[in-house]
Design a protein around this motif. Structure first.
Motif, short mmCIF file in Angstrom:
data_model
loop_
_atom_site.label_atom_id
_atom_site.label_comp_id
_atom_site.label_asym_id
_atom_site.label_seq_id
_atom_site.Cartn_x
_atom_site.Cartn_y
_atom_site.Cartn_z
N VAL A 39 0.71 -1.25 -0.09
CA VAL A 39 0.19 0.02 0.05
C VAL A 39 0.98 1.01 0.51
O VAL A 39 1.01 2.18 -0.75
CB VAL A 39 -1.13 0.58 1.22
N GLU A 40 2.26 1.43 0.82
CA GLU A 40 2.73 2.93 1.13
C GLU A 40 3.20 2.57 -0.38
O GLU A 40 3.95 3.62 -0.45
CB GLU A 40 3.91 2.11 1.96
N HIS A 41 3.83 1.95 -1.89
CA HIS A 41 4.93 2.14 -2.30
C HIS A 41 3.57 1.75 -3.87
O HIS A 41 4.43 2.23 -5.12
CB HIS A 41 5.71 1.15 -2.80
N ALA A 42 2.29 1.43 -3.29
CA ALA A 42 1.44 2.17 -4.58
C ALA A 42 1.10 3.65 -5.00
O ALA A 42 0.52 4.24 -4.21
CB ALA A 42 0.16 0.93 -4.27
N GLY A 43 1.25 3.36 -6.38
CA GLY A 43 0.79 4.88 -7.40
C GLY A 43 -0.94 4.81 -7.28
O GLY A 43 -1.94 4.04 -6.25
N ALA A 44 -0.42 5.91 -6.03
CA ALA A 44 -1.74 6.51 -6.21
C ALA A 44 -3.43 6.03 -7.14
O ALA A 44 -4.67 5.79 -6.93
CB ALA A 44 -2.16 8.22 -6.39
#
Length: 92
Positions: A39-44
């Motif tokens: 989640v922390e590294h997923a693009g918006a």
């Protein structure tokens, strides 16, 4: 009340958690860190998809999809039609 995703799994309507906190709360401890990192590294633009994929993991939907793809790979007729097929639109 927290928002939910609604989808069909095995022919039944199911409501799934749809916030980071409620999805994380449903996960076993060993999966929570993996979820947080993804989640922390997923693009918006990808975040809704990532959340939906994690929410679905506890439903068996992935097994349903695997079975469907196995049937398709075996060239089994599953009753699907192409979206642009005239018959799908009811045209004669």
């Amino acid at each position: 009340m927290d928002p939910t995703f609604k989808t069909i799994v095995d022919g039944e309507l199911v409501e799934l958690p749809a916030t980071i906190a409620t999805i994380r709360a449903e996960l076993p401890a060993d999966k929570a860190a993996q979820f947080d990192a993804e989640v922390e590294h997923a693009g918006a633009d990808r975040l809704p998809l990532v959340l939906a994929q994690w929410a679905l993991r506890s439903t068996g939907a992935d097994q349903e999809d695997d079975e469907l793809f196995r049937r398709l790979e075996a060239s089994e007729d599953i009753g699907a039609v192409e979206a642009d097929d005239d018959a799908a639109r009811g045209a004669a």
